[in-house]
Design a protein around this motif. Sequence first.
Motif, mmCIF file in Angstrom:
data_model
loop_
_atom_site.group_PDB
_atom_site.id
_atom_site.type_symbol
_atom_site.label_atom_id
_atom_site.label_comp_id
_atom_site.label_asym_id
_atom_site.label_seq_id
_atom_site.Cartn_x
_atom_site.Cartn_y
_atom_site.Cartn_z
ATOM 1 N N THR A 1 -11.385 3.126 1.806
ATOM 2 C CA THR A 1 -11.741 3.135 3.230
ATOM 3 C C THR A 1 -10.631 3.713 4.106
ATOM 4 O OG1 THR A 1 -10.978 0.851 3.413
ATOM 5 C CG2 THR A 1 -13.325 1.176 3.023
ATOM 6 N N SER A 2 -9.465 3.953 3.526
ATOM 7 C CA SER A 2 -8.369 4.507 4.335
ATOM 8 C C SER A 2 -8.458 6.032 4.453
ATOM 9 C CB SER A 2 -7.019 4.128 3.715
ATOM 10 O OG SER A 2 -6.738 4.926 2.577
ATOM 11 N N ASN A 3 -9.377 6.620 3.741
ATOM 12 C CA ASN A 3 -9.516 8.082 3.768
ATOM 13 C C ASN A 3 -8.200 8.799 3.468
ATOM 14 O OD1 ASN A 3 -12.310 8.171 4.431
ATOM 15 N ND2 ASN A 3 -11.771 7.565 6.532
ATOM 16 N N GLY A 4 -7.573 8.361 2.417
ATOM 17 C CA GLY A 4 -6.361 9.058 1.965
ATOM 18 C C GLY A 4 -5.066 8.534 2.545
ATOM 19 N N LYS A 5 -5.148 7.568 3.450
ATOM 20 C CA LYS A 5 -3.907 7.093 4.075
ATOM 21 C C LYS A 5 -3.159 6.081 3.197
ATOM 22 C CE LYS A 5 -5.916 6.447 8.380
ATOM 23 N NZ LYS A 5 -7.126 7.264 8.291
ATOM 24 N N VAL A 6 -3.915 5.346 2.379
ATOM 25 C CA VAL A 6 -3.277 4.399 1.452
ATOM 26 C C VAL A 6 -3.457 4.922 0.032
ATOM 27 C CG1 VAL A 6 -3.261 2.043 0.533
ATOM 28 C CG2 VAL A 6 -3.720 2.434 2.970
ATOM 29 N N ASP A 7 -2.365 4.990 -0.701
ATOM 30 C CA ASP A 7 -2.420 5.437 -2.084
ATOM 31 C C ASP A 7 -2.104 4.253 -3.002
ATOM 32 O OD1 ASP A 7 -2.460 7.561 -4.185
ATOM 33 O OD2 ASP A 7 -0.400 6.873 -4.441
ATOM 34 N N VAL A 8 -3.018 3.950 -3.896
ATOM 35 C CA VAL A 8 -2.820 2.838 -4.827
ATOM 36 C C VAL A 8 -2.588 3.402 -6.229
ATOM 37 C CG1 VAL A 8 -3.893 0.803 -5.884
ATOM 38 C CG2 VAL A 8 -4.236 1.273 -3.447
ATOM 39 N N SER A 9 -1.578 2.903 -6.895
ATOM 40 C CA SER A 9 -1.304 3.367 -8.256
ATOM 41 C C SER A 9 -0.798 2.204 -9.102
ATOM 42 C CB SER A 9 -0.274 4.503 -8.232
ATOM 43 O OG SER A 9 0.921 4.063 -7.627
ATOM 44 N N VAL A 10 -0.664 2.456 -10.374
ATOM 45 C CA VAL A 10 -0.123 1.441 -11.286
ATOM 46 C C VAL A 10 1.338 1.802 -11.551
ATOM 47 C CG1 VAL A 10 -0.289 0.401 -13.574
ATOM 48 C CG2 VAL A 10 -2.368 0.982 -12.307
ATOM 49 N N ALA A 11 2.225 0.934 -11.084
ATOM 50 C CA ALA A 11 3.658 1.231 -11.193
ATOM 51 C C ALA A 11 4.191 0.917 -12.586
ATOM 52 C CB ALA A 11 4.431 0.425 -10.148
ATOM 53 N N GLY A 12 3.536 -0.007 -13.269
ATOM 54 C CA GLY A 12 4.002 -0.414 -14.594
ATOM 55 C C GLY A 12 3.089 -1.504 -15.110
ATOM 56 N N HIS A 13 3.507 -2.124 -16.186
ATOM 57 C CA HIS A 13 2.676 -3.171 -16.796
ATOM 58 C C HIS A 13 3.498 -4.413 -17.092
ATOM 59 C CE1 HIS A 13 0.288 0.489 -17.584
ATOM 60 N NE2 HIS A 13 -0.732 -0.329 -17.330
ATOM 61 N N SER A 14 2.832 -5.544 -16.965
ATOM 62 C CA SER A 14 3.465 -6.816 -17.296
ATOM 63 C C SER A 14 3.626 -6.922 -18.810
ATOM 64 C CB SER A 14 2.579 -7.966 -16.797
ATOM 65 O OG SER A 14 1.373 -7.993 -17.559
ATOM 66 N N ASN A 15 4.294 -7.954 -19.251
ATOM 67 C CA ASN A 15 4.485 -8.103 -20.700
ATOM 68 C C ASN A 15 3.172 -8.282 -21.444
ATOM 69 O OD1 ASN A 15 6.327 -8.309 -22.951
ATOM 70 N ND2 ASN A 15 5.650 -10.449 -23.093
ATOM 71 N N SER A 16 2.163 -8.848 -20.772
ATOM 72 C CA SER A 16 0.853 -9.005 -21.409
ATOM 73 C C SER A 16 -0.060 -7.807 -21.161
ATOM 74 C CB SER A 16 0.162 -10.276 -20.893
ATOM 75 O OG SER A 16 0.921 -11.408 -21.241
ATOM 76 N N GLY A 17 0.460 -6.785 -20.519
ATOM 77 C CA GLY A 17 -0.309 -5.552 -20.352
ATOM 78 C C GLY A 17 -1.105 -5.439 -19.063
ATOM 79 N N ARG A 18 -0.930 -6.376 -18.148
ATOM 80 C CA ARG A 18 -1.644 -6.271 -16.872
ATOM 81 C C ARG A 18 -0.988 -5.213 -15.989
ATOM 82 N NH1 ARG A 18 -1.875 -12.012 -17.712
ATOM 83 N NH2 ARG A 18 -4.053 -12.658 -17.985
ATOM 84 N N ASN A 19 -1.797 -4.616 -15.117
ATOM 85 C CA ASN A 19 -1.269 -3.615 -14.189
ATOM 86 C C ASN A 19 -0.372 -4.271 -13.138
ATOM 87 O OD1 ASN A 19 -2.818 -1.668 -15.443
ATOM 88 N ND2 ASN A 19 -4.512 -1.854 -13.973
ATOM 89 N N ILE A 20 0.730 -3.619 -12.847
ATOM 90 C CA ILE A 20 1.535 -3.988 -11.676
ATOM 91 C C ILE A 20 1.243 -2.921 -10.635
ATOM 92 C CG2 ILE A 20 3.846 -4.377 -10.759
ATOM 93 C CD1 ILE A 20 4.702 -5.174 -13.620
ATOM 94 N N TYR A 21 0.433 -3.315 -9.650
ATOM 95 C CA TYR A 21 -0.047 -2.341 -8.667
ATOM 96 C C TYR A 21 0.999 -2.059 -7.598
ATOM 97 C CZ TYR A 21 -4.770 -3.052 -10.510
ATOM 98 O OH TYR A 21 -5.884 -3.123 -11.319
ATOM 99 N N GLN A 22 0.946 -0.820 -7.140
ATOM 100 C CA GLN A 22 1.769 -0.422 -6.010
ATOM 101 C C GLN A 22 0.848 0.256 -4.998
ATOM 102 O OE1 GLN A 22 5.451 2.428 -5.877
ATOM 103 N NE2 GLN A 22 3.935 3.443 -7.139
ATOM 104 N N ALA A 23 1.017 -0.057 -3.740
ATOM 105 C CA ALA A 23 0.249 0.592 -2.677
ATOM 106 C C ALA A 23 1.221 1.210 -1.685
ATOM 107 C CB ALA A 23 -0.648 -0.422 -1.972
ATOM 108 N N ARG A 24 0.897 2.422 -1.287
ATOM 109 C CA ARG A 24 1.829 3.160 -0.430
ATOM 110 C C ARG A 24 1.080 3.703 0.778
ATOM 111 N NH1 ARG A 24 6.336 7.390 -2.725
ATOM 112 N NH2 ARG A 24 6.391 8.769 -0.935
ATOM 113 N N VAL A 25 1.677 3.543 1.942
ATOM 114 C CA VAL A 25 1.062 4.061 3.169
ATOM 115 C C VAL A 25 2.164 4.595 4.082
ATOM 116 C CG1 VAL A 25 1.020 1.754 4.253
ATOM 117 C CG2 VAL A 25 -0.545 3.516 5.078
#
Length: 399
Positions: free
Chosen positions: A59-83
């Motif tokens: 819904t931000s129309n390109g203003k917010v970028d969400v990516s996966v910065a890395g993974h936890s020890n159990s393999g879950r995504n560690i999300y990063q959001a940038r604006v």
Amino acid sequence: MKKRNLLTVLSTIVLSASIVIPASAAGNHPGTPEQQTYNSSGFTNYAQLGKKLKKIERTSNGKVDVSVAGHSNSGRNIYQARVGDGDRVIMIESEIHGNEKTGTEALLNILQHLGSSNSPQVQKIREEITLVALPKMNPDASELERRGNDMTWAEVVKNFPQLANSDGPTWNYYTGTLQGDQYADKPGFDVNRDFNPDLDYVPQADDIPGASDDPGWFITPEAQTVRDVYKGLKQEFGKVDVFVDLHHQGLYYVDGTDEPVTLSLSGQFVPHPSSEEGQEYAEYTDTYNYEFSKQLNVAAYDALQSMGKSPFDNITLYSQGLDLPGTALGSFALNGSGTVLFEVTGQTQSMGQKKKGMLVKAVETGLNGIIKGVAEGTVQNLDADRYYEIPETSYSPGI
Ligand SMILES: [Zn+2]
């Protein structure tokens, strides 16, 4: 007990004292925070976080970028959001302790607002700053509703074979009955003691961390991920101007009153490198910027005070005189970031949704004070000494 002694004890055991105190520090010490029984209902879990971030991005129309910065020890995504596209960088992290969740909600609200509003003020913020949020940096701990991550010492040794003959595990390893039985089957580390001011540090068997005033080792994938995000931003922008870490604490009181604290702030995590106590950090004398950290704390405090009465009053300064180089805040402060700790009151077992919402709003308000002040360039004009006018916290009610 004299306060100085009390703070010394506190500084060796807890930053962001929360859920259960490490056994080595447990007991009936008057400084021991009341235990927190956390009710996580109403907070965003890991699965929901992925969906919410995707929606904010869409819904931000390109203003917010969400990516996966890395993974936890159990393999879950560690999300990063940038604006934002500005050249001043604000990095904010939540849930390094998985049972401290109000900051995550506040970050989602801020990302939603900065990504969707076209008010002149928000446009200005997007032009002046780049906000990088890690809203759930320790997702395994979040899912387990606890402080430490989900990792055994054997896994550490597998990743770093040079540690096989060390005196490990490190002191911040929770296992057996330490921290109650929640670690008996799934041991883990306090990730907020796994940072090192030397961002290129490689673990070596002969300097195993034995106490909280030792730097950490970057042995957890969660701390490694945050370190790598930080280093990437440093490479891209020259520095990370601001780093904020969002936590919960036990029930404390405004010093000299019986008023319960809503939120404590701090900008002090290691002794000043130019002081006698800070000699071991002398190489960071030129980068460490305590004055700016104090100004950022004042910016958050002013924003909270401007909201008027409860829940925005009863804001205090967290324990000072700390020496915690293994915290993200301590390590990044030495690397030149202005740093702010948020510690929301953690007594939530009797807390209704309304109270939770008010605490989230308090975090959001303080963060917005920092974001606005940095974007508008007004933070640098604040009197850093007003930091000391923030009321102190009583860590020992009743004595
Ligand atoms: Zn914490």
